[in-house]
Write a protein that holds these residues in place. Structure first.
Motif, PDB file in Angstrom:
ATOM      1  N   LYS A  38     -43.203  37.411  29.613  1.00 23.83           N
ATOM      2  CA  LYS A  38     -41.754  37.197  29.484  1.00 23.83           C
ATOM      3  C   LYS A  38     -41.323  37.250  28.014  1.00 23.83           C
ATOM      4  CE  LYS A  38     -39.898  33.976  32.077  1.00 23.83           C
ATOM      5  NZ  LYS A  38     -39.714  32.634  32.685  1.00 23.83           N
ATOM      6  N   SER A  39     -42.249  37.754  27.156  1.00 26.65           N
ATOM      7  CA  SER A  39     -41.976  37.959  25.721  1.00 26.65           C
ATOM      8  C   SER A  39     -41.716  36.657  24.967  1.00 26.65           C
ATOM      9  CB  SER A  39     -40.793  38.909  25.521  1.00 26.65           C
ATOM     10  OG  SER A  39     -41.121  40.197  25.944  1.00 26.65           O
ATOM     11  N   LYS A  40     -42.416  35.592  25.344  1.00 25.53           N
ATOM     12  CA  LYS A  40     -42.242  34.315  24.661  1.00 25.53           C
ATOM     13  C   LYS A  40     -43.533  33.953  23.925  1.00 25.53           C
ATOM     14  CE  LYS A  40     -38.793  32.600  27.928  1.00 25.53           C
ATOM     15  NZ  LYS A  40     -38.429  31.540  28.909  1.00 25.53           N
ATOM     16  N   ASP A  41     -43.421  33.677  22.640  1.00 22.48           N
ATOM     17  CA  ASP A  41     -44.590  33.322  21.833  1.00 22.48           C
ATOM     18  C   ASP A  41     -45.246  32.051  22.364  1.00 22.48           C
ATOM     19  OD1 ASP A  41     -43.938  35.496  20.339  1.00 22.48           O
ATOM     20  OD2 ASP A  41     -43.370  34.410  18.535  1.00 22.48           O
ATOM     21  N   THR A  42     -46.574  31.980  22.205  1.00 24.23           N
ATOM     22  CA  THR A  42     -47.344  30.942  22.886  1.00 24.23           C
ATOM     23  C   THR A  42     -48.517  30.474  22.021  1.00 24.23           C
ATOM     24  OG1 THR A  42     -46.833  32.050  24.978  1.00 24.23           O
ATOM     25  CG2 THR A  42     -48.589  30.412  25.023  1.00 24.23           C
ATOM     26  N   ILE A  43     -48.810  29.179  22.075  1.00 24.83           N
ATOM     27  CA  ILE A  43     -50.024  28.618  21.483  1.00 24.83           C
ATOM     28  C   ILE A  43     -50.858  28.038  22.617  1.00 24.83           C
ATOM     29  CG2 ILE A  43     -50.994  26.826  19.985  1.00 24.83           C
ATOM     30  CD1 ILE A  43     -48.543  27.118  18.196  1.00 24.83           C
ATOM     31  N   VAL A  44     -52.144  28.409  22.659  1.00 16.93           N
ATOM     32  CA  VAL A  44     -53.041  27.992  23.733  1.00 16.93           C
ATOM     33  C   VAL A  44     -54.144  27.111  23.157  1.00 16.93           C
ATOM     34  CG1 VAL A  44     -54.689  28.776  25.475  1.00 16.93           C
ATOM     35  CG2 VAL A  44     -52.569  30.053  25.103  1.00 16.93           C
ATOM     36  N   LEU A  45     -54.227  25.872  23.637  1.00 21.73           N
ATOM     37  CA  LEU A  45     -55.276  24.933  23.227  1.00 21.73           C
ATOM     38  C   LEU A  45     -56.110  24.612  24.459  1.00 21.73           C
ATOM     39  CD1 LEU A  45     -53.101  22.450  21.110  1.00 21.73           C
ATOM     40  CD2 LEU A  45     -54.364  24.437  20.301  1.00 21.73           C
ATOM     41  N   CYS A 196     -46.067  33.169  12.052  1.00 20.33           N
ATOM     42  CA  CYS A 196     -44.674  33.537  12.343  1.00 20.33           C
ATOM     43  C   CYS A 196     -44.396  33.545  13.851  1.00 20.33           C
ATOM     44  CB  CYS A 196     -44.326  34.892  11.727  1.00 20.33           C
ATOM     45  SG  CYS A 196     -44.009  34.809   9.960  1.00 20.33           S
ATOM     46  N   LEU A 197     -44.849  32.509  14.525  1.00 21.98           N
ATOM     47  CA  LEU A 197     -44.544  32.384  15.944  1.00 21.98           C
ATOM     48  C   LEU A 197     -43.140  31.812  16.110  1.00 21.98           C
ATOM     49  CD1 LEU A 197     -47.733  32.542  15.903  1.00 21.98           C
ATOM     50  CD2 LEU A 197     -47.650  31.274  18.036  1.00 21.98           C
ATOM     51  N   ASN A 198     -42.393  32.353  17.027  1.00 18.02           N
ATOM     52  CA  ASN A 198     -40.995  31.979  17.218  1.00 18.02           C
ATOM     53  C   ASN A 198     -40.880  30.942  18.330  1.00 18.02           C
ATOM     54  OD1 ASN A 198     -38.188  31.940  17.159  1.00 18.02           O
ATOM     55  ND2 ASN A 198     -38.033  33.668  18.578  1.00 18.02           N
ATOM     56  N   LYS A 199     -40.671  29.677  17.950  1.00 15.63           N
ATOM     57  CA  LYS A 199     -40.508  28.578  18.898  1.00 15.63           C
ATOM     58  C   LYS A 199     -41.534  28.659  20.042  1.00 15.63           C
ATOM     59  CE  LYS A 199     -35.551  28.226  17.947  1.00 15.63           C
ATOM     60  NZ  LYS A 199     -34.177  28.345  18.508  1.00 15.63           N
ATOM     61  N   PRO A 200     -42.821  28.629  19.688  1.00 18.23           N
ATOM     62  CA  PRO A 200     -43.840  28.844  20.728  1.00 18.23           C
ATOM     63  C   PRO A 200     -43.955  27.690  21.710  1.00 18.23           C
ATOM     64  CG  PRO A 200     -44.879  28.159  18.689  1.00 18.23           C
ATOM     65  CD  PRO A 200     -43.420  28.372  18.372  1.00 18.23           C
ATOM     66  N   GLU A 201     -44.208  28.033  22.948  1.00 19.98           N
ATOM     67  CA  GLU A 201     -44.594  27.042  23.955  1.00 19.98           C
ATOM     68  C   GLU A 201     -46.073  26.722  23.727  1.00 19.98           C
ATOM     69  OE1 GLU A 201     -43.766  24.871  27.647  1.00 19.98           O
ATOM     70  OE2 GLU A 201     -42.409  26.135  26.477  1.00 19.98           O
ATOM     71  N   VAL A 202     -46.435  25.443  23.790  1.00 18.13           N
ATOM     72  CA  VAL A 202     -47.824  25.032  23.595  1.00 18.13           C
ATOM     73  C   VAL A 202     -48.411  24.626  24.941  1.00 18.13           C
ATOM     74  CG1 VAL A 202     -49.382  23.414  22.447  1.00 18.13           C
ATOM     75  CG2 VAL A 202     -47.344  24.249  21.236  1.00 18.13           C
ATOM     76  N   PHE A 203     -49.515  25.296  25.308  1.00 17.37           N
ATOM     77  CA  PHE A 203     -50.224  24.966  26.540  1.00 17.37           C
ATOM     78  C   PHE A 203     -51.540  24.292  26.160  1.00 17.37           C
ATOM     79  CE2 PHE A 203     -47.347  28.289  27.777  1.00 17.37           C
ATOM     80  CZ  PHE A 203     -46.952  27.956  29.069  1.00 17.37           C
ATOM     81  N   LYS A 204     -51.748  23.091  26.651  1.00 15.88           N
ATOM     82  CA  LYS A 204     -52.895  22.307  26.211  1.00 15.88           C
ATOM     83  C   LYS A 204     -53.634  21.720  27.407  1.00 15.88           C
ATOM     84  CE  LYS A 204     -54.063  18.427  23.135  1.00 15.88           C
ATOM     85  NZ  LYS A 204     -53.522  17.425  22.196  1.00 15.88           N
ATOM     86  N   LYS A 205     -54.948  21.978  27.453  1.00 13.79           N
ATOM     87  CA  LYS A 205     -55.809  21.338  28.441  1.00 13.79           C
ATOM     88  C   LYS A 205     -56.531  20.164  27.799  1.00 13.79           C
ATOM     89  CE  LYS A 205     -57.172  25.302  31.347  1.00 13.79           C
ATOM     90  NZ  LYS A 205     -58.366  26.075  31.811  1.00 13.79           N
ATOM     91  N   SER A 206     -56.997  19.246  28.630  1.00 16.47           N
ATOM     92  CA  SER A 206     -57.838  18.157  28.131  1.00 16.47           C
ATOM     93  C   SER A 206     -59.115  18.739  27.539  1.00 16.47           C
ATOM     94  CB  SER A 206     -58.189  17.196  29.266  1.00 16.47           C
ATOM     95  OG  SER A 206     -59.192  16.289  28.834  1.00 16.47           O
TER      96      SER A 206
END
Length: 336
Positions: A38-45, A196-206
């Protein structure tokens, strides 16, 4: 760009089945893939072994143009490219181990749409000729793998990490995903700023790994204890982390003398030798690797049963990264 969530999920699941042989995604993987498509910047933890790679590799198959993957180590690049090719996916890596002719061939294939994923180091982005070549290629996604290196290394000996965000000037419409196993709030801030991530959603697992038991030992006789820990295992597959290169080699020799198939790995040996040792460990020719923290990033070996630290790691984040290389297959494993 694909917009329908149902269509995204159907495409992603089809690729998962076709290329990876799985029927279902692990928790949060599909949510990340949907975000990217959906073209949204993302951070994956996600913890080590948590399935980070699929979250950018599947979007790369669905997106129309080339996906650029920035990763810190040559061995990591080559390992991921090999795994993708084994699945029938067109991927390449450009690094210092490639000849000028090979690099030109790869760039040409990327230009004409023959490649879905191109793996590079951050330093490659500083090459002006490479930048000029990239401007002639349409890029759909930039994936920053092992993104904690932006903060861990970017301010020190690999300043190229702090320039990754300049790619946004070349392809402002490319979606960006940054992935790592551990990150403090300050590290996440650095990833967002310098990537330069634009308002990224952060997805985080335990980060809790139920299958790994953690043990702390108080001893003045480290060599003897390590031998005891290894000898008690029926199926020895282990990594021993040591901060001193000399101690790495000493322990490797000692363990070899008592019958273990052991190799050593640190930044002071040649690239070819490091590659050889890693390959031998991956295919089971070696049971034990004695190594500095130069070894193991992105290592996709499921049956490591023990990770032993000879020394206390520099930070809790590094410790979580390193002991997490045990038990990626979900079976009971130990960290000492």
């Amino acid at each position: 760009m694909v917009n329908s969530i149902e269509h995204i999920e159907n495409q992603a699941t089809t690729h998962l089945k076709e290329h990876w042989g799985y029927d279902d995604f692990r928790p949060l993987q599909l949510e990340v893939i949907t975000q990217i498509l959906k073209s949204k910047d993302t951070i994956v933890l996600f913890p080590t072994g948590g399935g980070k790679s699929i979250t950018f590799q599947i979007p790369a198959l669905i997106l129309p143009n080339l996906s650029l993957v920035i990763t810190p180590l040559i061995a990591l690049m080559d390992d991921q490219v090999k795994n993708l090719r084994d699945k029938g996916i067109k991927a390449e890596a450009i690094h210092s181990g490639k000849s000028f002719k090979e690099v030109e061939r790869i760039i040409e294939n990327c230009r004409w749409g023959g490649i879905k994923m191109l793996y590079i180091s951050p330093e490659r982005l500083g090459n002006e000729r490479f930048q000029d070549q990239l401007r002639q290629i349409d890029i759909s996604m930039v994936a920053i793998d092992e993104a904690h290196c932006i903060s861990q290394w970017g301010h020190d000996f690999r300043p190229a990490y702090l320039r990754i965000g300049e790619l946004s000037e070349i392809w402002p419409s490319a979606v960006k995903i940054a992935l790592t196993a551990t990150a403090t709030p300050n590290v996440i801030s650095d990833i967002e700023k310098y990537g330069c991530l634009n308002k990224p959603e952060v997805f985080k697992k335990s980060f809790k790994r139920e299958n790994i038991s953690l043990h702390v030992h108080h001893t003045q006789r480290k060599y003897e204890l390590i031998k005891k820990l290894l000898l008690k295992m029926d199926d020895v597959n282990a990594i021993v982390y040591i901060r001193s290169r000399r101690e790495v080699q000493n322990l490797s020799i000692l363990l070899s003398e008592i019958g273990f198939k052991t190799g050593y790995y640190h930044a002071g040996i040649s690239f070819a030798e490091r590659q050889k040792v890693q390959n031998q460990f991956m295919n089971g020719e070696l049971q034990i690797i004695c190594a500095t923290n130069a070894f193991g990033m992105g290592l996709d070996k499921g049956n490591v049963r023990q990770v032993i630290h000879f020394d206390v790691p520099p930070s809790l984040e590094e410790y979580v990264q390193e002991f997490g290389r045990a038990g990626r297959d979900g079976l009971l494993s130990e960290a000492h």
